[in-house]
Write a protein that holds these residues in place. Structure first.
Motif, short mmCIF file in Angstrom:
data_model
loop_
_atom_site.label_atom_id
_atom_site.label_comp_id
_atom_site.label_asym_id
_atom_site.label_seq_id
_atom_site.Cartn_x
_atom_site.Cartn_y
_atom_site.Cartn_z
N GLY A 1 -29.01 -22.37 -41.89
CA GLY A 1 -30.15 -22.39 -40.99
C GLY A 1 -29.83 -23.12 -39.69
N THR A 2 -30.60 -22.86 -38.67
CA THR A 2 -30.29 -23.44 -37.35
C THR A 2 -30.39 -24.96 -37.34
OG1 THR A 2 -32.61 -23.06 -36.72
CG2 THR A 2 -31.00 -21.37 -36.10
N ARG A 3 -31.13 -25.53 -38.28
CA ARG A 3 -31.25 -26.99 -38.34
C ARG A 3 -30.34 -27.60 -39.41
NH1 ARG A 3 -37.80 -28.08 -37.67
NH2 ARG A 3 -38.02 -27.04 -35.63
N ALA A 4 -29.67 -26.75 -40.18
CA ALA A 4 -28.74 -27.24 -41.19
C ALA A 4 -27.43 -27.66 -40.52
CB ALA A 4 -28.47 -26.15 -42.22
N PRO A 5 -26.70 -28.61 -41.09
CA PRO A 5 -25.47 -29.09 -40.46
C PRO A 5 -24.47 -27.97 -40.16
CG PRO A 5 -26.10 -30.55 -42.25
CD PRO A 5 -27.03 -29.37 -42.31
N VAL A 6 -24.20 -27.13 -41.16
CA VAL A 6 -23.24 -26.04 -40.95
C VAL A 6 -23.79 -25.03 -39.94
CG1 VAL A 6 -21.98 -24.15 -42.04
CG2 VAL A 6 -22.24 -26.33 -43.24
#
Length: 230
Positions: free
Chosen positions: A72-77
Motif C-alpha cells: 500500500g502507498t502508506r506501507a514501508p515497502v
C-alpha cells in the motif's frame, strides 16, 4: 462492438493484460522454486513449500489484505517503491501482482511434478562430462520439462484471468484501471439490467478455463510420453 459491449471488452482486455504479465513475471521464479523443491535438500525446505502453497489455503481476501499492508502507498515497502516510480495499490500492476501470487502455487506444482519425472541420472551423466549445473539444466532438464512448464504457465494464466478476491481487496474495482472480468461480473450483478453483460463475461471465463484445462492435459500427456520413451 459485436457480442460484447465496450465495458465488457475493456474488462476482457485488462484481464488478458493482467494475466499475461502475471504469468510472464511468475515463470522464472516459478521454475527456480520448482527445481529447488524437486532437487535440493536444504534447511527450511518444508517451510518454503508451505509458503509457496499458502495462497491456495488462505482466503483470497486475506492474501489481498496482506498485499495491501505490504505494498500500500502508506506501507514501508509500498512507500519506498512509490518513491522510485513503482506503484501497485489501486493500479493494474497491483492486479497483476495479486493474480501472479494466487496463480504461483499452480505453476510451481505443475513444473515440480515434471522435474521429478526426469531421471536424475541423465543430469548426473551430463555433469560427469564436465557440464556446469546451469548448462545441464538448460540442455538436459529444461527440454524434458518443457511440456510441464507450458502446462504450469497455462494453468497460471487461467487462474490469473479468474482471480477476484485478492485483486478486489488490494486494488479495488476501478473501471478501466483494475476492473478485470471477475470484478466486472460482480459490478454488473449489482445494477439492474446487468445480468446479460455478466452472463456474457461468465461465458468468456468458462471458455478460457476450459481451454486452459484442455491445453494443460495435452501438455501432461506429451510429458508422460516423453518420459515413458526416455
Amino acid at each position: 462492438m459485436g457480442w460484447l459491449g465496450p465495458e465488457e471488452w475493456q474488462a476482457v482486455a485488462l484481464s488478458l493484460r493482467v494475466a499475461l504479465w502475471a504469468t510472464a513475471c511468475s515463470l522464472p521464479p516459478g521454475i527456480f522454486v520448482a527445481y529447488a523443491l524437486a532437487r535440493w535438500r536444504f534447511p527450511g525446505r518444508e517451510v518454503v513449500n508451505g509458503l509457496v502453497h499458502l495462497p491456495l489455503i488462505l482466503p483470497p481476501v486475506v492474501t489481498g489484505y496482506l498485499l495491501l499492508l505490504t505494498f500500500g502507498t502508506r506501507a514501508p515497502v509500498g512507500a519506498f517503491l512509490q518513491d522510485i516510480g513503482i506503484t501497485f495499490a489501486f493500479r493494474w500492476t497491483g492486479a497483476a501482482l495479486a493474480a501472479g501470487i494466487m496463480a504461483f502455487p499452480l505453476m510451481v506444482r505443475a513444473i515440480r511434478l515434471s522435474i521429478e519425472a526426469v531421471d536424475p541420472k541423465l543430469e548426473q551423466a551430463a555433469a560427469t562430462m564436465g557440464a556446469s549445473a546451469p548448462w545441464v539444466f538448460l540442455t538436459v532438464t529444461l527440454p524434458m520439462i518443457l511440456p510441464g512448464v507450458l502446462a504450469g504457465a497455462i494453468l497460471a494464466f487461467a487462474k490469473a484471468m479468474g482471480e477476484f478476491g485478492a485483486t478486489i481487496t488490494f486494488v479495488s474495482n476501478i473501471p478501466g484501471q483494475t476492473r478485470t472480468v471477475p470484478s466486472a461480473i460482480y459490478a454488473f450483478l449489482q445494477v439492474p439490467g446487468g445480468e446479460g453483460a455478466a452472463l456474457r463475461l461468465v461465458v468468456v471465463s468458462v471458455a478460457v478455463a476450459m481451454a486452459a484445462i484442455l491445453m494443460s492435459e495435452v501438455m501432461a500427456r506429451r510429458l508422460a510420453k516423453r518420459v515413458g520413451g526416455a
